[in-house]
Design a protein around this motif. Structure first.
Motif: not given
Ligand code: SF4
Ligand code: SF4
Length: 426
Positions: A115, A117-118, A145, A148, A285, A374, A376-377, A379-380
Motif C-alpha cells: 500500500c 502508506l507503507i 496489518c 506493516k 484508510c 488504498l 493493496f490494503c 483490511p479496509y
C-alpha cells in the motif's frame, strides 16, 4: 523558508536537492488546493502558518527541545499512546506520509503491490526528505496489518531505535491483557529512553493534555453537523493531519479559537458552501499529509465532506481516557480501555466500525458515504463490502473507491464521484 533552514536540514542528513523539490511541489499543491478555497474561516491562518513551517520552525522546535534533553518519539499508528510519551516530557510525532515520493527506492526493498502508506514511509526515509524521522530518538512500529508488521522487519535496519508494539487482533479478554502488557512495556521503554519515571501525577497531567486535544477536535466535529457547514472537509482534514505534528497545547488552543469563530458562523447561518449542499462522510484508510487528492475531487464537484471516519479523523481521536484518581494500575486500565475502542479494520470481528459509521452518518446528516481504500490494503478493502451492504440496506448510498497516491486516476475518479453526486441528489 528554504534558505533559513538549509543548515539544519543538512545536519539532519537530508538530501537538500530532493528536499527542496519536495517542498516546492508541496507549496504549489497547497496553494492550488487550500489557499484557493473561497470563504475560509480566518482562524485557518494558524494552520496555514503551521503548514508553511512544517519542515522549518516545527523541526527547529524539536531540535531545541532535544538539546534540552527531551526525546522525540515517532509513530505510524493511533494505537501508540501519546499520553505515555508526554508523561516523560517526550514529544510525539506522526510519521505516516501521504505523497508518492521515493517509490522507486521503496520498491527496491518492498514488493510493488504494497500500500502507498507503507511505500511512502519507506520512500521518505530512503529518499532522505523527512526531517521528522531524522529527528526521532525512537520510532515505534506496531503489529497491525501484515504489510506493516513485515515492513518493520526491514525498517529496523533503517533507523537507530525501532520499538515494536504488539497489538491484539480481537477485542477479547486475552486481547485486553495483551494490550495492557504491551503498554506496560512501552512505559518501561519511555522511562529508559528519557531517564524519567512515570508517576501518577505526570501521567494524569499527560492524560488531561491529550483529552483536551481530543475534546477540541470533538467540538470541531460537532460544528460540522450544521447546515450550511461552517468549514470545508479539506480544512477539517488538514487540522486532523496537523494534530500529529503540532505541540498539543498550542494546537488545542488554536482549534478552540477556530471553533469560537465557527460557532459564530453557525449562528449567522454562514457556510463555506451554500445550504443543502450534498453532504459526504468519508470513511476508510488514514489520509496522511499531503494526501488531499480524493477530498479535493469531492469538494470540487459541489459536495461538502462533513466527517472523516478515519484514523486521521474521528476514529483516531474518539473517546477520552478517564483521568480520575487511582494508582498506576488503574490508570493503565483506563488507557487500555480507551484505546481498545479504536475500530481499526485489523480487528476481527469489527462490528463497532459499522455501528460507528452508522451513527456518524446520522450525526453529520450525511447524504452518502465515500469509502476510501488504498490499493493493496486488504483490511479496509475487504471490510468496505460489509459496510456497503449494511449502509445501503439502511438507505444510505455508498461509493467504494480504491486508489493510491498517484495522480493518474484523477480523471476517472472525478467521473465516478460526479456520477455518485447525481445519485445522491436524486
Ligand atoms: S488504520 Fe489501524 S493500523 Fe492504521 S493507524 Fe489506524 S489503527 Fe493504526
Ligand atoms: S492502509 Fe491498510 S495496508 Fe496500508 S498500512 Fe494501513 S492498514 Fe496496512
Amino acid at each position: 523558508m528554504s534558505e533559513q533552514y538549509q543548515q539544519m536540514w543538512a545536519e539532519l542528513g537530508l538530501d537538500l536537492e530532493a528536499h527542496d523539490a519536495l517542498l516546492a511541489t508541496l507549496g504549489q499543491v497547497y496553494q492550488d488546493i487550500y489557499l484557493a478555497q473561497p470563504n475560509r474561516p480566518k482562524a485557518m491562518e494558524y494552520f496555514d502558518f503551521v503548514m508553511s513551517e512544517v519542515h522549518g520552525l516545527r523541526i527547529k522546535e524539536l531540535i531545541d527541545a532535544k538539546n534540552q534533553g527531551r526525546k522525540v518519539i515517532g509513530s505510524f499508528c493511533v494505537f501508540v499512546p501519546e499520553e505515555i510519551i508526554l508523561a516523560v516530557d517526550g514529544i510525539s510525532v506522526g510519521l505516516c506520509a501521504g505523497a508518492e515520493f521515493g517509490f522507486d527506492l521503496a520498491e527496491k526493498v518492498l514488493p510493488r503491490n504494497t500500500c502507498s502508506l507503507i511505500k511512502s514511509a519507506f520512500g521518505f526515509k530512503l529518499g532522505k526528505v523527512c526531517p521528522y524521522i531524522e529527528s526521532c530518538d525512537v520510532v515505534v512500529g506496531e503489529n497491525t496489518c501484515d504489510g506493516k508488521k513485515k515492513a518493520y522487519e526491514i525498517f529496523q535496519d533503517m533507523v537507530d531505535d525501532l520499538y515494536i508494539l504488539d497489538l491484539p487482533q480481537s477485542k477479547t479478554d486475552q486481547g485486553r491483557r495483551l494490550l495492557r502488557e504491551e503498554y506496560r512495556g512501552f512505559i518501561g521503554k519511555m522511562e529508559a529512553v528519557s531517564g524519567k519515571t512515570i508517576t501518577v501525577e505526570n501521567l494524569q497531567k499527560a492524560i488531561e493534555t491529550v483529552n483536551q486535544k481530543r475534546q477540541a477536535l470533538a467540538r470541531l466535529r460537532s460544528l460540522r453537523s450544521a447546515n450550511p457547514v461552517p468549514i470545508s472537509g479539506l480544512d477539517a482534514l488538514l487540522i486532523n493531519q496537523i494534530s500529529f505534528y503540532d505541540d498539543p497545547v498550542r494546537f488545542t488552543a488554536s482549534v478552540n479559537k477556530l471553533c469560537d469563530e465557527l460557532e459564530q458562523r453557525v449562528a449567522h447561518k454562514e457556510g463555506v458552501f451554500p445550504a443543502d449542499t450534498p453532504r459526504i462522510l468519508m470513511s476508510g484508510c488514514p489520509m496522511a499529509v499531503p494526501n488531499w487528492k480524493l477530498p479535493s475531487i469531492v469538494e470540487s464537484t459541489g459536495a461538502v465532506i462533513v466527517g472523516e471516519e478515519s484514523c486521521v479523523g474521528e476514529r483516531g481521536t474518539r473517546g477520552l481516557v478517564d483521568s480520575r484518581g487511582g494508582g498506576m494500575e488503574e490508570m493503565l486500565d483506563n488507557i487500555v480501555e480507551r484505546y481498545l475502542q479504536i475500530d481499526c479494520a485489523i480487528f476481527t470481528p469489527n462490528p463497532e466500525r459499522r455501528n460507528n459509521i452508522d451513527s456518524m452518518t446520522s450525526m453529520y446528516k450525511a447524504d452518502g458515504i465515500l469509502h476510501y481504500s488504498l490499493q493493496f490494503c486488504q483490511p479496509y478493502s475487504i471490510e468496505s463490502g460489509l459496510i456497503e451492504n449494511q449502509m445501503e440496506d439502511n438507505g444510505i448510498p455508498v461509493l467504494r473507491i480504491e486508489t493510491d497516491y498517484s495522480m493518474e486516476d484523477v480523471g476517472q475518479l472525478k467521473t465516478r464521484v460526479e456520477a455518485f453526486m447525481e445519485r445522491i441528489s436524486q
